[in-house]
Design a protein around this motif. Structure first.
Motif, mmCIF file in Angstrom:
data_model
loop_
_atom_site.group_PDB
_atom_site.id
_atom_site.type_symbol
_atom_site.label_atom_id
_atom_site.label_comp_id
_atom_site.label_asym_id
_atom_site.label_seq_id
_atom_site.Cartn_x
_atom_site.Cartn_y
_atom_site.Cartn_z
ATOM 1 N N PHE A 94 -21.939 34.240 80.591
ATOM 2 C CA PHE A 94 -21.031 34.093 79.522
ATOM 3 C C PHE A 94 -21.088 35.508 78.410
ATOM 4 N N ALA A 95 -22.267 35.759 78.302
ATOM 5 C CA ALA A 95 -22.366 37.011 77.538
ATOM 6 C C ALA A 95 -21.855 38.376 78.187
ATOM 7 N N ILE A 96 -21.958 38.187 79.544
ATOM 8 C CA ILE A 96 -21.352 39.266 80.309
ATOM 9 C C ILE A 96 -19.951 39.153 80.357
ATOM 10 N N MET A 97 -19.378 38.037 80.544
ATOM 11 C CA MET A 97 -18.140 37.753 80.295
ATOM 12 C C MET A 97 -17.133 38.459 78.990
ATOM 13 N N LEU A 98 -17.871 37.875 78.064
ATOM 14 C CA LEU A 98 -17.601 38.079 76.544
ATOM 15 C C LEU A 98 -17.771 39.495 76.372
ATOM 16 N N GLY A 99 -18.692 40.290 76.607
ATOM 17 C CA GLY A 99 -18.737 41.476 76.344
ATOM 18 C C GLY A 99 -18.007 42.502 77.066
ATOM 19 N N ASN A 100 -17.661 42.448 78.195
ATOM 20 C CA ASN A 100 -16.684 43.097 79.018
ATOM 21 C C ASN A 100 -15.063 42.591 78.780
ATOM 22 N N ALA A 101 -15.106 41.504 78.419
ATOM 23 C CA ALA A 101 -13.678 41.047 77.836
ATOM 24 C C ALA A 101 -13.308 41.883 76.569
ATOM 25 N N VAL A 102 -14.278 42.265 75.759
ATOM 26 C CA VAL A 102 -14.245 42.808 74.441
ATOM 27 C C VAL A 102 -13.845 44.297 74.717
ATOM 28 N N VAL A 103 -14.566 44.799 75.756
ATOM 29 C CA VAL A 103 -14.304 46.305 76.160
ATOM 30 C C VAL A 103 -12.812 46.255 76.977
ATOM 31 N N PHE B 104 -9.594 48.423 75.040
ATOM 32 C CA PHE B 104 -8.725 49.433 75.771
ATOM 33 C C PHE B 104 -7.358 49.107 75.701
ATOM 34 N N VAL B 105 -6.977 47.843 75.970
ATOM 35 C CA VAL B 105 -5.704 47.485 75.629
ATOM 36 C C VAL B 105 -4.850 47.431 74.520
ATOM 37 N N VAL B 106 -5.897 47.337 73.443
ATOM 38 C CA VAL B 106 -5.142 47.313 72.049
ATOM 39 C C VAL B 106 -5.138 48.600 71.440
ATOM 40 N N ASP B 107 -6.124 49.467 71.703
ATOM 41 C CA ASP B 107 -6.245 50.753 71.129
ATOM 42 C C ASP B 107 -5.730 51.874 72.014
ATOM 43 N N LYS B 108 -4.871 52.538 71.859
ATOM 44 C CA LYS B 108 -4.149 53.458 72.736
ATOM 45 C C LYS B 108 -4.699 54.726 72.679
ATOM 46 N N ASN B 109 -5.611 54.960 71.549
ATOM 47 C CA ASN B 109 -6.367 56.255 71.735
ATOM 48 C C ASN B 109 -7.331 56.331 72.501
ATOM 49 N N SER C 32 -11.686 59.917 81.105
ATOM 50 C CA SER C 32 -12.864 59.404 81.157
ATOM 51 C C SER C 32 -13.147 58.017 80.713
ATOM 52 N N ASN C 33 -12.346 57.415 79.798
ATOM 53 C CA ASN C 33 -12.611 56.063 79.511
ATOM 54 C C ASN C 33 -11.878 55.120 80.537
#
Length: 129
Positions: free
Chosen positions: A27-36, A40-45, A50-51
């Motif tokens: 669950f922690a793996i899923m949650l942490g990677n979902a946040v990443v 990436f989807v929300v912040d266009k900067n 490299s990102n």
């Protein structure tokens, strides 16, 4: 004395505790990677070359937490025998995702090496007037 690699020799309460802890890890793996991925989807900067390697790593690790680990838990701790189709699917996806994660880490390391070793030369040498 317990055999070294036989989890079925463990008492049931220990196997249930291990399954719970491994589920928390998944669950922690899923949650942490979902946040990443969400960042990436929300912040266009964040959308530069490299990102994208970090996004790809987050996607592959997210699916490790969604597919590989949840199927690994009952197989290992409770000796659940998968059918041939599910077992083949699990092995193929597990090897694919883990290899993708390793390759992404290699690419991130190479990208960081390139960005440091190919830094602009004028930053290192003062300009002459």
């Amino acid at each position: 004395m317990l055999p070294t690699n036989d989890t079925n020799a463990l008492p049931l309460n220990i196997r249930i505790t291990l399954a719970f802890l491994m589920s928390l890890l998944a669950f922690a793996i899923m949650l942490g990677n979902a946040v990443v991925i969400l960042a990436f989807v929300v912040d266009k900067n964040l959308r530069h070359r490299s990102n994208f390697f970090f996004l790809n790593l987050a996607i592959s690790d997210f699916f490790v937490g969604v597919i590989s680990i949840p199927l690994y838990i009952p197989h290992t701790l409770f000796d659940w025998k998968f059918g041939d189709e599910i077992c083949a699917f699990w092995l193929i996806v597990d090897y694919l995702l883990c290899t993708a994660s390793v390759y992404n880490i290699v690419l991130i390391s190479f990208d960081r090496y390139q960005s440091v070793s190919n830094a602009p030369v004028r930053c290192l040498k003062p300009e002459k007037n």
